[in-house]
Design a protein around this motif. Structure first.
Motif, PDB file in Angstrom:
ATOM      1  N   GLU A  45      -7.156  17.763   2.752  1.00 42.43           N
ATOM      2  CA  GLU A  45      -8.509  17.203   2.672  1.00 42.43           C
ATOM      3  C   GLU A  45      -9.066  17.456   1.277  1.00 42.43           C
ATOM      4  O   GLU A  45      -9.296  18.597   0.891  1.00 42.43           O
ATOM      5  CB  GLU A  45      -9.425  17.832   3.726  1.00 42.43           C
ATOM      6  N   ASN A  46      -9.228  16.395   0.517  1.00 45.72           N
ATOM      7  CA  ASN A  46      -9.808  16.476  -0.825  1.00 45.72           C
ATOM      8  C   ASN A  46     -10.321  15.088  -1.219  1.00 45.72           C
ATOM      9  O   ASN A  46     -10.337  14.163  -0.393  1.00 45.72           O
ATOM     10  CB  ASN A  46      -8.798  17.022  -1.851  1.00 45.72           C
ATOM     11  N   ASP A  47     -10.730  14.940  -2.463  1.00 45.38           N
ATOM     12  CA  ASP A  47     -11.277  13.659  -2.900  1.00 45.38           C
ATOM     13  C   ASP A  47     -10.252  12.536  -2.797  1.00 45.38           C
ATOM     14  O   ASP A  47     -10.592  11.387  -2.455  1.00 45.38           O
ATOM     15  CB  ASP A  47     -11.778  13.755  -4.349  1.00 45.38           C
ATOM     16  N   LEU A  48      -8.983  12.864  -3.075  1.00 43.65           N
ATOM     17  CA  LEU A  48      -7.949  11.838  -3.033  1.00 43.65           C
ATOM     18  C   LEU A  48      -7.673  11.394  -1.597  1.00 43.65           C
ATOM     19  O   LEU A  48      -7.496  10.201  -1.327  1.00 43.65           O
ATOM     20  CB  LEU A  48      -6.667  12.344  -3.693  1.00 43.65           C
ATOM     21  N   SER A  49      -7.629  12.337  -0.674  1.00 44.37           N
ATOM     22  CA  SER A  49      -7.402  11.960   0.724  1.00 44.37           C
ATOM     23  C   SER A  49      -8.554  11.112   1.246  1.00 44.37           C
ATOM     24  O   SER A  49      -8.346  10.157   2.014  1.00 44.37           O
ATOM     25  CB  SER A  49      -7.210  13.199   1.596  1.00 44.37           C
ATOM     26  N   GLU A  50      -9.782  11.417   0.823  1.00 43.57           N
ATOM     27  CA  GLU A  50     -10.930  10.606   1.224  1.00 43.57           C
ATOM     28  C   GLU A  50     -10.796   9.181   0.676  1.00 43.57           C
ATOM     29  O   GLU A  50     -11.106   8.201   1.366  1.00 43.57           O
ATOM     30  CB  GLU A  50     -12.226  11.232   0.722  1.00 43.57           C
ATOM     31  N   PHE A  51     -10.333   9.076  -0.570  1.00 40.05           N
ATOM     32  CA  PHE A  51     -10.140   7.749  -1.169  1.00 40.05           C
ATOM     33  C   PHE A  51      -9.074   6.972  -0.411  1.00 40.05           C
ATOM     34  O   PHE A  51      -9.246   5.775  -0.119  1.00 40.05           O
ATOM     35  CB  PHE A  51      -9.745   7.892  -2.636  1.00 40.05           C
ATOM     36  N   LEU A  52      -7.954   7.626  -0.082  1.00 39.81           N
ATOM     37  CA  LEU A  52      -6.871   6.947   0.626  1.00 39.81           C
ATOM     38  C   LEU A  52      -7.303   6.514   2.022  1.00 39.81           C
ATOM     39  O   LEU A  52      -6.959   5.421   2.477  1.00 39.81           O
ATOM     40  CB  LEU A  52      -5.648   7.856   0.707  1.00 39.81           C
ATOM     41  N   MET A  53      -8.070   7.359   2.705  1.00 33.57           N
ATOM     42  CA  MET A  53      -8.537   6.995   4.041  1.00 33.57           C
ATOM     43  C   MET A  53      -9.560   5.864   3.973  1.00 33.57           C
ATOM     44  O   MET A  53      -9.576   4.980   4.842  1.00 33.57           O
ATOM     45  CB  MET A  53      -9.134   8.219   4.744  1.00 33.57           C
ATOM     46  N   LYS A  54     -10.380   5.864   2.931  1.00 31.91           N
ATOM     47  CA  LYS A  54     -11.358   4.789   2.753  1.00 31.91           C
ATOM     48  C   LYS A  54     -10.652   3.452   2.532  1.00 31.91           C
ATOM     49  O   LYS A  54     -11.128   2.405   2.974  1.00 31.91           O
ATOM     50  CB  LYS A  54     -12.261   5.102   1.560  1.00 31.91           C
ATOM     51  N   ASN A  55      -9.518   3.503   1.845  1.00 32.94           N
ATOM     52  CA  ASN A  55      -8.761   2.292   1.526  1.00 32.94           C
ATOM     53  C   ASN A  55      -7.417   2.283   2.270  1.00 32.94           C
ATOM     54  O   ASN A  55      -6.404   1.833   1.734  1.00 32.94           O
ATOM     55  CB  ASN A  55      -8.540   2.205   0.020  1.00 32.94           C
TER      56      ASN A  55
END
Length: 253
Positions: A45-55
């Motif tokens: 869980e980090n900024d990159l995982s949030e970006f990947l889940m968003k997209n």
């Protein structure tokens, strides 16, 4: 649209489950992807995982389109995602995808601007290795201009690509290209972004086809507005049927 560039590596495998590592140069995300049921599990869980889940739909598109042979430990890929890209809008074949001086976006048919339309279609004989294409321009006053050309390609997809290139060479103003080739439409508006970032390799790690032609087409789209619309082939669409007929006549001549 903001584009994030990342690297992907398959770090392990356990049956049908493959361990992936995604790195954007700032953060790393580990995840598991099951090729049997297409389930995707984020392990960090980090900024990159949030970006990947968003997209996630875009990211899944890359994973789902990979061939079975390209799933192995050590496989590496440079890829990119467009932040906030509306997959549904891009997939809607009734919409128009616009390349406008570096920007790429989608408009509906009712929101299209007033610019000349150019219809293209190719006819290719695989047995004789011979093809031709037609370029039909419809000016704003409703007057048509038609031109037919022999093509230098070795298959029908590249013939369709050559037809669009010729249209943009002949006419240097803003245009709406109408084609029945999803290969051309999606290639120049979506796939080329990722090919360029990955040294012209696909998600399977293989070289993209017709690289020089794609480079030429992208160059012809620079510094102007080029819209890409789609029409279903052989569906009683006047301009498309005309182009198909004239391309066949030219090829057979």
């Amino acid at each position: 649209m903001d584009i994030k560039q990342m690297s992907l590596e398959i770090t392990g495998e356990n049956g049908t489950i493959y361990a992936f590592k995604v790195d954007d140069g700032f953060s790393v995300v580990n995840l598991d992807f099951d090729t049997s049921d297409k389930s995707l599990k984020f392990l960090d869980e980090n900024d990159l995982s949030e970006f990947l889940m968003k997209n996630e739909f875009q990211f899944r598109g890359i994973l789902h389109n990979k061939s079975r042979e390209s799933f192995y430990k050590g496989f590496k890929l440079e890829f990119s995602l467009i932040d906030g890209k509306d997959i549904t809008e891009f997939k809607n074949r009734e919409n128009i995808i616009v390349k406008d001086k570096g920007r790429i976006f989608v408009i509906s048919d009712k929101d299209k601007v007033s610019i000349p339309e150019v219809y293209t279609d190719a006819s290719y004989d695989e047995v004789l290795s011979r093809g031709a294409f037609c370029v039909l321009r419809k000016n704003l006053d409703g007057v048509y201009e038609s031109s037919e050309f022999f093509c230098n390609c070795q298959d029908s997809s590249s013939a369709e690509l050559e037809a669009v290139i010729k249209a943009l060479e002949v006419y240097d103003d803003d245009l709406r290209i109408i084609t029945d080739s999803q290969y051309v439409r999606k290639g120049i508006t979506e796939w080329i972004i990722h090919w360029k970032l990955n040294d012209w390799h696909t998600a399977n790690g293989t070289k993209a086809k017709n690289i020089e032609m794609w480079k030429k087409l992208e160059l012809l789209c620079e510094n102007r507005r080029v819209e890409f619309g789609y029409v279903k082939a052989h569906n009683n669409h006047f301009e498309n049927e005309y182009c198909d007929f004239m391309a066949r006549i030219k090829r057979e001549s």
